[in-house]
Design a protein around this motif. Structure first.
Motif, PDB file in Angstrom:
ATOM      1  N   UNK A 157     146.004  37.646 -82.576  1.00 41.31           N
ATOM      2  CA  UNK A 157     145.695  38.129 -81.219  1.00 41.31           C
ATOM      3  C   UNK A 157     144.829  39.374 -81.299  1.00 41.31           C
ATOM      4  N   UNK A 158     145.195  40.285 -82.178  1.00 37.06           N
ATOM      5  CA  UNK A 158     144.439  41.513 -82.360  1.00 37.06           C
ATOM      6  C   UNK A 158     143.017  41.205 -82.840  1.00 37.06           C
ATOM      7  N   UNK A 159     142.892  40.293 -83.808  1.00 41.30           N
ATOM      8  CA  UNK A 159     141.569  39.959 -84.357  1.00 41.30           C
ATOM      9  C   UNK A 159     140.696  39.236 -83.338  1.00 41.30           C
ATOM     10  N   UNK A 160     141.262  38.269 -82.632  1.00 37.00           N
ATOM     11  CA  UNK A 160     140.492  37.531 -81.627  1.00 37.00           C
ATOM     12  C   UNK A 160     139.991  38.484 -80.548  1.00 37.00           C
ATOM     13  N   UNK A 161     140.824  39.432 -80.151  1.00 32.41           N
ATOM     14  CA  UNK A 161     140.432  40.413 -79.142  1.00 32.41           C
ATOM     15  C   UNK A 161     139.275  41.286 -79.578  1.00 32.41           C
ATOM     16  N   UNK A 162     139.004  41.325 -80.856  1.00 33.33           N
ATOM     17  CA  UNK A 162     137.887  42.100 -81.401  1.00 33.33           C
ATOM     18  C   UNK A 162     136.731  41.208 -81.843  1.00 33.33           C
ATOM     19  N   UNK A 163     136.791  39.926 -81.466  1.00 34.73           N
ATOM     20  CA  UNK A 163     135.715  39.002 -81.809  1.00 34.73           C
ATOM     21  C   UNK A 163     135.717  38.575 -83.263  1.00 34.73           C
ATOM     22  N   UNK A 164     136.849  38.730 -83.925  1.00 30.69           N
ATOM     23  CA  UNK A 164     136.942  38.394 -85.351  1.00 30.69           C
ATOM     24  C   UNK A 164     137.942  37.248 -85.550  1.00 30.69           C
ATOM     25  N   UNK A 165     138.138  36.863 -86.810  1.00 30.07           N
ATOM     26  CA  UNK A 165     139.097  35.797 -87.109  1.00 30.07           C
ATOM     27  C   UNK A 165     138.692  34.504 -86.452  1.00 30.07           C
ATOM     28  N   UNK A 166     139.626  33.860 -85.807  1.00 33.59           N
ATOM     29  CA  UNK A 166     139.393  32.547 -85.203  1.00 33.59           C
ATOM     30  C   UNK A 166     138.328  32.583 -84.109  1.00 33.59           C
ATOM     31  N   UNK A 167     138.089  33.736 -83.507  1.00 33.76           N
ATOM     32  CA  UNK A 167     137.056  33.845 -82.473  1.00 33.76           C
ATOM     33  C   UNK A 167     135.675  33.477 -83.015  1.00 33.76           C
ATOM     34  N   UNK A 168     135.457  33.665 -84.316  1.00 28.33           N
ATOM     35  CA  UNK A 168     134.171  33.346 -84.957  1.00 28.33           C
ATOM     36  C   UNK A 168     133.855  31.861 -84.819  1.00 28.33           C
ATOM     37  N   UNK A 169     134.870  31.026 -84.905  1.00 28.56           N
ATOM     38  CA  UNK A 169     134.676  29.568 -84.835  1.00 28.56           C
ATOM     39  C   UNK A 169     134.143  29.150 -83.479  1.00 28.56           C
ATOM     40  N   UNK A 170     134.512  29.839 -82.424  1.00 28.23           N
ATOM     41  CA  UNK A 170     134.141  29.413 -81.071  1.00 28.23           C
ATOM     42  C   UNK A 170     132.660  29.565 -80.772  1.00 28.23           C
ATOM     43  N   UNK A 171     131.937  30.248 -81.602  1.00 27.42           N
ATOM     44  CA  UNK A 171     130.483  30.306 -81.434  1.00 27.42           C
ATOM     45  C   UNK A 171     129.842  28.952 -81.744  1.00 27.42           C
ATOM     46  N   UNK A 172     130.582  28.068 -82.381  1.00 25.05           N
ATOM     47  CA  UNK A 172     130.041  26.776 -82.820  1.00 25.05           C
ATOM     48  C   UNK A 172     130.627  25.583 -82.085  1.00 25.05           C
TER      49      UNK A 172
END
Length: 173
Positions: A157-172
């Motif tokens: 949750x902390x990483x996704x909120x900062x655009x990191x971790x699993x959030x990186x995948x959603x750019x694709x």
């Protein structure tokens, strides 16, 4: 480009970014618990497959505790990365880019899960010496994975909120 056209283009780019950033609760600056749980479950699935496979193989072959744990950790990372790698390759990324995305998306999540899960197995009296038919083998392994999920979800949750971790995948997507 004149200033008016530049402002219009910039506004459009910003709106498109905002629309994408809100995808599934992954917006920059905040993340939903649901998005974090989903990301953690994704990592846990690959991680659990590798972890269980490694522990079963090492135990069945009567390897020592360290060798069994190393095999389980390596397989957890390989399986965990593979889930993301295959998904982003399917979205059209070349292998090198897909590998970078998988590493960025999953490394911290898998590392936390492995630290927690293997820590529990190592610290549970007799768990590393239990056989495949012992309840202790399975309860420490599966219980460790459940606790790893609970510990890793706030990290994601902390990483996704900062655009990191699993959030990186959603750019694709």
């Amino acid at each position: 480009m004149n200033n008016s056209a530049h402002r219009t283009s910039t506004a459009h780019d910003h709106a498109a970014h905002q629309a994408h950033a809100g995808h599934a609760g992954h917006q920059m600056g905040s993340a939903t618990w649901g998005a974090a749980a989903k990301a953690t479950l994704h990592c846990l699935t690959g991680c659990a497959i590798g972890e269980i496979l490694g522990m079963v193989i090492g135990t069945a072959l009567m390897w020592g505790n360290v060798a069994t744990m190393v095999l389980a950790i390596v397989l957890a990372f390989v399986c965990g990365y593979s889930f993301t790698l295959f998904a982003v390759r399917k979205a059209g990324l070349d292998f090198k880019t897909a590998l970078k995305v998988a590493l960025a998306a999953d490394t911290v999540s898998i590392a936390v899960m492995e630290l927690v899960d293997n820590g529990i197995i190592a610290l549970a009296p007799g768990a590393m010496d239990a056989s495949l038919t012992d309840t202790l083998f399975w309860t420490s392994l599966l219980g460790g994975l459940v606790i790893a999920f609970l510990v890793t979800t706030p990290v994601n949750k902390w990483m996704i909120g900062r655009g990191k971790g699993h959030a990186v995948v959603h750019a694709y997507h």
